[in-house]
Write a protein that holds these residues in place. Sequence first.
Motif, PDB file in Angstrom:
ATOM      1  N   SER A  71       2.328  16.725  36.254  1.00  0.00           N
ATOM      2  CA  SER A  71       3.252  15.598  36.407  1.00  0.00           C
ATOM      3  C   SER A  71       2.512  14.359  36.881  1.00  0.00           C
ATOM      4  O   SER A  71       2.752  13.249  36.400  1.00  0.00           O
ATOM      5  CB  SER A  71       4.363  15.962  37.403  1.00  0.00           C
ATOM      6  N   THR A  72       1.591  14.534  37.829  1.00  0.00           N
ATOM      7  CA  THR A  72       0.812  13.401  38.328  1.00  0.00           C
ATOM      8  C   THR A  72      -0.079  12.840  37.225  1.00  0.00           C
ATOM      9  O   THR A  72      -0.209  11.626  37.066  1.00  0.00           O
ATOM     10  CB  THR A  72      -0.044  13.828  39.530  1.00  0.00           C
ATOM     11  N   PHE A  73      -0.706  13.719  36.448  1.00  0.00           N
ATOM     12  CA  PHE A  73      -1.561  13.308  35.333  1.00  0.00           C
ATOM     13  C   PHE A  73      -0.775  12.454  34.340  1.00  0.00           C
ATOM     14  O   PHE A  73      -1.210  11.367  33.940  1.00  0.00           O
ATOM     15  CB  PHE A  73      -2.120  14.558  34.656  1.00  0.00           C
ATOM     16  N   THR A  74       0.416  12.916  33.975  1.00  0.00           N
ATOM     17  CA  THR A  74       1.242  12.181  33.015  1.00  0.00           C
ATOM     18  C   THR A  74       1.654  10.826  33.573  1.00  0.00           C
ATOM     19  O   THR A  74       1.627   9.814  32.872  1.00  0.00           O
ATOM     20  CB  THR A  74       2.496  13.003  32.666  1.00  0.00           C
ATOM     21  N   ALA A  75       2.021  10.809  34.858  1.00  0.00           N
ATOM     22  CA  ALA A  75       2.441   9.549  35.479  1.00  0.00           C
ATOM     23  C   ALA A  75       1.281   8.566  35.572  1.00  0.00           C
ATOM     24  O   ALA A  75       1.457   7.361  35.356  1.00  0.00           O
ATOM     25  CB  ALA A  75       3.021   9.826  36.862  1.00  0.00           C
ATOM     26  N   PRO A 237       5.294  15.699  48.726  1.00  0.00           N
ATOM     27  CA  PRO A 237       4.846  14.299  48.688  1.00  0.00           C
ATOM     28  C   PRO A 237       3.489  14.068  48.057  1.00  0.00           C
ATOM     29  O   PRO A 237       3.158  12.930  47.724  1.00  0.00           O
ATOM     30  CB  PRO A 237       4.823  13.912  50.168  1.00  0.00           C
ATOM     31  N   SER A 238       2.682  15.104  47.886  1.00  0.00           N
ATOM     32  CA  SER A 238       1.323  14.881  47.368  1.00  0.00           C
ATOM     33  C   SER A 238       1.327  14.305  45.960  1.00  0.00           C
ATOM     34  O   SER A 238       0.325  13.744  45.517  1.00  0.00           O
ATOM     35  CB  SER A 238       0.533  16.194  47.389  1.00  0.00           C
ATOM     36  N   VAL A 239       2.440  14.399  45.248  1.00  0.00           N
ATOM     37  CA  VAL A 239       2.504  13.906  43.883  1.00  0.00           C
ATOM     38  C   VAL A 239       2.442  12.380  43.819  1.00  0.00           C
ATOM     39  O   VAL A 239       2.164  11.807  42.763  1.00  0.00           O
ATOM     40  CB  VAL A 239       3.779  14.436  43.192  1.00  0.00           C
ATOM     41  N   VAL A 240       2.682  11.681  44.925  1.00  0.00           N
ATOM     42  CA  VAL A 240       2.650  10.212  44.923  1.00  0.00           C
ATOM     43  C   VAL A 240       1.568   9.653  45.844  1.00  0.00           C
ATOM     44  O   VAL A 240       1.594   8.494  46.211  1.00  0.00           O
ATOM     45  CB  VAL A 240       4.029   9.623  45.310  1.00  0.00           C
ATOM     46  N   VAL A 241       0.604  10.498  46.223  1.00  0.00           N
ATOM     47  CA  VAL A 241      -0.440  10.074  47.155  1.00  0.00           C
ATOM     48  C   VAL A 241      -1.807  10.517  46.655  1.00  0.00           C
ATOM     49  O   VAL A 241      -1.962  11.628  46.145  1.00  0.00           O
ATOM     50  CB  VAL A 241      -0.193  10.665  48.571  1.00  0.00           C
ATOM     51  N   ASP A 242      -2.795   9.636  46.818  1.00  0.00           N
ATOM     52  CA  ASP A 242      -4.189   9.995  46.596  1.00  0.00           C
ATOM     53  C   ASP A 242      -4.763  10.381  47.955  1.00  0.00           C
ATOM     54  O   ASP A 242      -5.123   9.532  48.761  1.00  0.00           O
ATOM     55  CB  ASP A 242      -4.952   8.811  46.014  1.00  0.00           C
ATOM     56  N   ARG A 243      -4.852  11.674  48.206  1.00  0.00           N
ATOM     57  CA  ARG A 243      -5.301  12.155  49.516  1.00  0.00           C
ATOM     58  C   ARG A 243      -6.812  12.105  49.666  1.00  0.00           C
ATOM     59  O   ARG A 243      -7.331  12.275  50.770  1.00  0.00           O
ATOM     60  CB  ARG A 243      -4.791  13.585  49.736  1.00  0.00           C
ATOM     61  N   GLU A 244      -7.543  11.868  48.566  1.00  0.00           N
ATOM     62  CA  GLU A 244      -8.996  11.798  48.616  1.00  0.00           C
ATOM     63  C   GLU A 244      -9.512  10.366  48.623  1.00  0.00           C
ATOM     64  O   GLU A 244     -10.706  10.142  48.477  1.00  0.00           O
ATOM     65  CB  GLU A 244      -9.587  12.551  47.414  1.00  0.00           C
ATOM     66  N   HIS A 245      -8.652   9.405  48.794  1.00  0.00           N
ATOM     67  CA  HIS A 245      -9.072   8.000  48.791  1.00  0.00           C
ATOM     68  C   HIS A 245     -10.043   7.752  49.942  1.00  0.00           C
ATOM     69  O   HIS A 245      -9.851   8.287  51.052  1.00  0.00           O
ATOM     70  CB  HIS A 245      -7.853   7.096  48.938  1.00  0.00           C
ATOM     71  N   PRO A 246     -11.105   6.973  49.718  1.00  0.00           N
ATOM     72  CA  PRO A 246     -12.094   6.727  50.784  1.00  0.00           C
ATOM     73  C   PRO A 246     -11.493   6.153  52.059  1.00  0.00           C
ATOM     74  O   PRO A 246     -12.013   6.372  53.152  1.00  0.00           O
ATOM     75  CB  PRO A 246     -13.062   5.723  50.126  1.00  0.00           C
ATOM     76  N   PRO A 249      -5.447   8.837  53.028  1.00  0.00           N
ATOM     77  CA  PRO A 249      -4.315   9.017  52.116  1.00  0.00           C
ATOM     78  C   PRO A 249      -3.667   7.675  51.752  1.00  0.00           C
ATOM     79  O   PRO A 249      -3.297   6.900  52.625  1.00  0.00           O
ATOM     80  CB  PRO A 249      -3.359   9.905  52.916  1.00  0.00           C
ATOM     81  N   THR A 250      -3.551   7.411  50.448  1.00  0.00           N
ATOM     82  CA  THR A 250      -3.069   6.126  49.957  1.00  0.00           C
ATOM     83  C   THR A 250      -2.040   6.354  48.861  1.00  0.00           C
ATOM     84  O   THR A 250      -2.229   7.206  47.987  1.00  0.00           O
ATOM     85  CB  THR A 250      -4.239   5.292  49.402  1.00  0.00           C
ATOM     86  N   ALA A 251      -0.962   5.590  48.898  1.00  0.00           N
ATOM     87  CA  ALA A 251       0.079   5.719  47.878  1.00  0.00           C
ATOM     88  C   ALA A 251      -0.475   5.368  46.505  1.00  0.00           C
ATOM     89  O   ALA A 251      -1.230   4.402  46.358  1.00  0.00           O
ATOM     90  CB  ALA A 251       1.256   4.814  48.222  1.00  0.00           C
ATOM     91  N   LEU A 252      -0.105   6.166  45.510  1.00  0.00           N
ATOM     92  CA  LEU A 252      -0.453   5.840  44.137  1.00  0.00           C
ATOM     93  C   LEU A 252       0.371   4.620  43.689  1.00  0.00           C
ATOM     94  O   LEU A 252       1.297   4.203  44.378  1.00  0.00           O
ATOM     95  CB  LEU A 252      -0.179   7.036  43.229  1.00  0.00           C
ATOM     96  N   GLY A 253       0.052   4.069  42.533  1.00  0.00           N
ATOM     97  CA  GLY A 253       0.712   2.854  42.073  1.00  0.00           C
ATOM     98  C   GLY A 253       2.209   3.010  41.870  1.00  0.00           C
ATOM     99  O   GLY A 253       2.730   4.116  41.673  1.00  0.00           O
ATOM    100  N   SER A 254       2.901   1.861  41.881  1.00  0.00           N
ATOM    101  CA  SER A 254       4.349   1.864  41.697  1.00  0.00           C
ATOM    102  C   SER A 254       4.748   2.512  40.377  1.00  0.00           C
ATOM    103  O   SER A 254       5.795   3.155  40.279  1.00  0.00           O
ATOM    104  CB  SER A 254       4.889   0.435  41.747  1.00  0.00           C
TER     105      SER A 254
END
Length: 390
Positions: A71-75, A237-246, A249-254
């Motif tokens: 789902s994250t890949f498709t989004a 919630p991990s589906v809307v967050v990049d947990r590996e961001h330098p 944890p950072t929200a993925l794009g809108s």
Amino acid sequence: MTVVVKWTGREAAALGKALRLSIRGYAARLGVNPATVVKWRGQRGHEIELMPETAEMLDEVLRRCDPEAVSTFTALLSADRPAEASPVAEADVGIPLGPARVVSHKFIPVYLGASVEALLAGAEECRLGPGGLEHRVLPGAHPDAAASRLYVYPCGVATFHLVQPRVVNRLGELAAWRYRSYVTDLAWATAELHGRLAAAGAPAVAGATYVLSAYLLEESPWAGEQLETAVQVLTTPSVVVDREHPDGPTALGSAVEQGLLQNGYAHPDAIAFGSQPVSIGLAGWSGVAYHPLAADRALPMDAIVALELDVQALWALSTYVLDEIEAGRDPVMSHEAYGWRWLRGAYSRLTAARPQETAQHQLMREAVLATSQLPDRLRAAQEALRESST
């Protein structure tokens, strides 16, 4: 099943992000040079057509992905698609991402063993929860909570309960706060407990190791399937967050949230316990989310909190028992009364239906227990204590 007809650097980069892998981790998994992954992630990644053998390898990786990663890949692909190649459909325009009013409930359990006695004397009595566990309560002191309490269980566990209302403009914003605050909350809980034990002359214990969240979605702009998807995202919630961001944890794009709300999203391991048209409720490994549709007939959040307090206390206790057994030591309980027979009683009270229990309560209890895997742990801990006592 998601299929990629043509693999370019853009699709390859999106797959790595969906798997929450760092550049080096993704390169190692595929057996390519990290510089190659960097190129895929570049602005011209969509112009890099991959070799057939690399494409086949990525096909296999995608086939092995769990539904959440797919789902994250498709989004991500939808969010990153060049505008001239695929304009945004009219149906995707105007899907609100917020604001939403949410009340966050966090549970931070810590096994104290016999040191728990130092905290019991000054604590007030509490009404028994669904597990029938005796416990007392002390006021908390969390700096960023509207309410915080420390529940103390004579069986050897202390559990912090933090109540933190939040108004967010995006679900990703809430998810990123959740993961970032876990780090500071664990450090706070450990320091708070060590300070209280030191003041009482009791020895220090191991620190807090995990936080479980339960969300009450009070108000939102969503309805129908979009509302159900939003509650699902609150649960996983991990589906809307990049947990590996330098930067952490950072929200993925809108556009990722737009895609999820438009297309729907459901994690296969989350279990629904709501009862339409009364409520929407979901329990998952990482937490619980609940939204009342008919406030006068929905479950009170206090019922979910009461169950989670007992569940998390028993999780911490059973974890201690099983960890000691794995380390080759016999568990030492806070008191001889809390042996395998006591665990058997707690297991029975949690898993057996009660005559006065409503259907909603039963569904909620069964969903929380199934996703937490607590019954299996309790049985294993019970058997370990029985063997160590013979």
